[in-house]
Write a protein that holds these residues in place. Structure first.
Motif, PDB file in Angstrom:
ATOM      1  N   ARG A   1       0.814  -1.219   0.000  1.00 14.86           N
ATOM      2  CA  ARG A   1       0.000   0.000   0.000  1.00 14.86           C
ATOM      3  C   ARG A   1       0.844   1.263   0.000  1.00 14.86           C
ATOM      4  N   ASN A   2       2.116   1.162   0.339  1.00 13.17           N
ATOM      5  CA  ASN A   2       2.998   2.318   0.334  1.00 13.17           C
ATOM      6  C   ASN A   2       2.463   3.436   1.230  1.00 13.17           C
ATOM      7  N   VAL A   3       1.959   3.106   2.387  1.00 14.95           N
ATOM      8  CA  VAL A   3       1.339   4.073   3.294  1.00 14.95           C
ATOM      9  C   VAL A   3       2.423   4.910   3.977  1.00 14.95           C
ATOM     10  N   PRO A   4       2.310   6.233   3.901  1.00 20.34           N
ATOM     11  CA  PRO A   4       3.278   7.050   4.636  1.00 20.34           C
ATOM     12  C   PRO A   4       2.985   6.943   6.126  1.00 20.34           C
ATOM     13  N   LEU A   5       3.921   6.415   6.865  1.00 17.19           N
ATOM     14  CA  LEU A   5       3.731   6.205   8.297  1.00 17.19           C
ATOM     15  C   LEU A   5       4.461   7.253   9.105  1.00 17.19           C
ATOM     16  N   PHE A   6       3.884   7.596  10.206  1.00 16.81           N
ATOM     17  CA  PHE A   6       4.561   8.403  11.209  1.00 16.81           C
ATOM     18  C   PHE A   6       4.530   7.571  12.475  1.00 16.81           C
ATOM     19  N   SER A   7       5.613   7.570  13.203  1.00 17.97           N
ATOM     20  CA  SER A   7       5.685   6.791  14.433  1.00 17.97           C
ATOM     21  C   SER A   7       6.246   7.671  15.541  1.00 17.97           C
ATOM     22  N   TRP A   8       5.572   7.619  16.698  1.00 19.20           N
ATOM     23  CA  TRP A   8       5.987   8.422  17.843  1.00 19.20           C
ATOM     24  C   TRP A   8       6.204   7.489  19.037  1.00 19.20           C
ATOM     25  N   PRO A   9       7.402   7.525  19.636  1.00 22.94           N
ATOM     26  CA  PRO A   9       7.658   6.659  20.794  1.00 22.94           C
ATOM     27  C   PRO A   9       7.049   7.238  22.069  1.00 22.94           C
ATOM     28  N   THR A  10       6.606   6.369  22.932  1.00 23.09           N
ATOM     29  CA  THR A  10       6.137   6.799  24.249  1.00 23.09           C
ATOM     30  C   THR A  10       6.425   5.685  25.253  1.00 23.09           C
ATOM     31  N   ARG A  11       6.644   6.067  26.468  1.00 23.66           N
ATOM     32  CA  ARG A  11       6.914   5.126  27.556  1.00 23.66           C
ATOM     33  C   ARG A  11       5.704   5.114  28.472  1.00 23.66           C
ATOM     34  N   VAL A  12       5.368   3.963  29.020  1.00 24.65           N
ATOM     35  CA  VAL A  12       4.264   3.854  29.974  1.00 24.65           C
ATOM     36  C   VAL A  12       4.804   4.161  31.368  1.00 24.65           C
ATOM     37  N   TYR A  13       4.234   5.183  31.993  1.00 21.79           N
ATOM     38  CA  TYR A  13       4.622   5.584  33.345  1.00 21.79           C
ATOM     39  C   TYR A  13       3.564   5.136  34.349  1.00 21.79           C
ATOM     40  N   TRP A  14       3.933   5.198  35.610  1.00 21.99           N
ATOM     41  CA  TRP A  14       3.035   4.794  36.686  1.00 21.99           C
ATOM     42  C   TRP A  14       1.688   5.498  36.565  1.00 21.99           C
ATOM     43  N   GLU A  15       1.713   6.784  36.264  1.00 21.52           N
ATOM     44  CA  GLU A  15       0.483   7.578  36.172  1.00 21.52           C
ATOM     45  C   GLU A  15      -0.452   7.114  35.045  1.00 21.52           C
ATOM     46  N   ASP A  16       0.065   6.322  34.099  1.00 21.38           N
ATOM     47  CA  ASP A  16      -0.737   5.822  32.980  1.00 21.38           C
ATOM     48  C   ASP A  16      -1.484   4.539  33.308  1.00 21.38           C
ATOM     49  N   THR A  17      -1.186   3.951  34.457  1.00 20.17           N
ATOM     50  CA  THR A  17      -1.670   2.602  34.750  1.00 20.17           C
ATOM     51  C   THR A  17      -2.689   2.568  35.885  1.00 20.17           C
ATOM     52  N   ASP A  18      -3.373   1.423  35.956  1.00 22.61           N
ATOM     53  CA  ASP A  18      -4.271   1.165  37.080  1.00 22.61           C
ATOM     54  C   ASP A  18      -3.472   0.480  38.190  1.00 22.61           C
ATOM     55  N   ALA A  19      -4.133   0.033  39.213  1.00 18.18           N
ATOM     56  CA  ALA A  19      -3.454  -0.587  40.360  1.00 18.18           C
ATOM     57  C   ALA A  19      -2.711  -1.865  39.989  1.00 18.18           C
ATOM     58  N   GLY A  20      -3.076  -2.491  38.883  1.00 20.22           N
ATOM     59  CA  GLY A  20      -2.416  -3.721  38.452  1.00 20.22           C
ATOM     60  C   GLY A  20      -1.235  -3.488  37.521  1.00 20.22           C
ATOM     61  N   GLY A  21      -0.910  -2.215  37.235  1.00 16.61           N
ATOM     62  CA  GLY A  21       0.210  -1.919  36.354  1.00 16.61           C
ATOM     63  C   GLY A  21      -0.131  -2.009  34.875  1.00 16.61           C
ATOM     64  N   VAL A  22      -1.426  -2.060  34.563  1.00  9.07           N
ATOM     65  CA  VAL A  22      -1.886  -2.132  33.176  1.00  9.07           C
ATOM     66  C   VAL A  22      -2.366  -0.732  32.774  1.00  9.07           C
ATOM     67  N   VAL A  23      -2.070  -0.334  31.538  1.00  6.80           N
ATOM     68  CA  VAL A  23      -2.496   0.991  31.075  1.00  6.80           C
ATOM     69  C   VAL A  23      -4.015   1.104  31.161  1.00  6.80           C
ATOM     70  N   TYR A  24      -4.463   2.167  31.801  1.00  2.00           N
ATOM     71  CA  TYR A  24      -5.886   2.470  31.936  1.00  2.00           C
ATOM     72  C   TYR A  24      -6.432   2.810  30.552  1.00  2.00           C
ATOM     73  N   HIS A  25      -7.613   2.338  30.220  1.00  2.00           N
ATOM     74  CA  HIS A  25      -8.132   2.441  28.856  1.00  2.00           C
ATOM     75  C   HIS A  25      -8.156   3.874  28.320  1.00  2.00           C
ATOM     76  N   ALA A  26      -8.496   4.850  29.126  1.00  2.00           N
ATOM     77  CA  ALA A  26      -8.573   6.235  28.657  1.00  2.00           C
ATOM     78  C   ALA A  26      -7.200   6.795  28.296  1.00  2.00           C
ATOM     79  N   GLN A  27      -6.150   6.243  28.860  1.00  2.00           N
ATOM     80  CA  GLN A  27      -4.806   6.749  28.588  1.00  2.00           C
ATOM     81  C   GLN A  27      -4.379   6.489  27.144  1.00  2.00           C
ATOM     82  N   TYR A  28      -4.921   5.443  26.537  1.00  2.00           N
ATOM     83  CA  TYR A  28      -4.597   5.173  25.133  1.00  2.00           C
ATOM     84  C   TYR A  28      -5.003   6.350  24.251  1.00  2.00           C
ATOM     85  N   VAL A  29      -6.117   6.994  24.592  1.00  2.71           N
ATOM     86  CA  VAL A  29      -6.587   8.148  23.829  1.00  2.71           C
ATOM     87  C   VAL A  29      -5.538   9.267  23.886  1.00  2.71           C
ATOM     88  N   ALA A  30      -4.931   9.470  25.049  1.00  8.53           N
ATOM     89  CA  ALA A  30      -3.884  10.482  25.192  1.00  8.53           C
ATOM     90  C   ALA A  30      -2.662  10.122  24.347  1.00  8.53           C
TER      91      ALA A  30
END
Length: 147
Positions: free
Chosen positions: A10-39
């Motif tokens: 498809r020759n799709v022009p891609l853009f990629s942005w790195p991000t790290r998961v921090y404590w503030e992004d997660t719930d009590a189990g250390g899993v990213v909280y669903h709303a954080q994906y939107v951010a």
């Protein structure tokens, strides 16, 4: 949505942005909280604009233009976890005069965690009514389209 951003044919022009998961992004189990994906997705779209020479504050001040999410579809495939290094990818699927549709994916290495389609409306900052993209920006965005 699956596979649309990585298909070499498809020759799709891609853009990629790195991000790290921090404590503030997660719930009590250390899993990213669903709303954080939107951010994470929002930051990648902002950085895509910036990488293409467009700053949101400049667009607002010089063109009375802001972008707002109109609709979003998310497909959560696997969880991201505390301290993961992620890549948020995006491609532009469609550009109309007053809206843009992005296709985004979130990956941990080669593992696909989330797929999203995000429709962004173009509005006048002063009235929050629909506003056409300035012609040069429209033409530029159209050149990035990849169905």
């Amino acid at each position: 949505m699956s596979g649309e951003l990585t298909s070499p044919s498809r020759n799709v022009p891609l853009f990629s942005w790195p991000t790290r998961v921090y404590w503030e992004d997660t719930d009590a189990g250390g899993v990213v909280y669903h709303a954080q994906y939107v951010a994470f997705l929002e930051r990648a779209r902002t950085e895509w604009l910036r990488a293409n020479g467009h700053h949101q504050e400049q667009l607002r001040n010089e063109h009375d233009l802001v972008f707002v999410v109109r609709a979003m579809t998310l497909d959560f495939l696997r969880p991201a976890r505390l301290d993961d290094l992620l890549q948020v990818q995006l491609g532009l699927r469609q550009c109309k005069r007053a809206s843009v549709i992005f296709v985004q994916r979130l990956l941990r290495g080669e593992e696909l965690l989330l797929e999203a389609e995000v429709k962004v409306a173009c509005l006048a900052a002063s009235s929050f009514k629909p506003k056409a993209l300035p012609e040069p920006l429209y033409e530029e965005f159209k050149s990035f389209e990849s169905p």
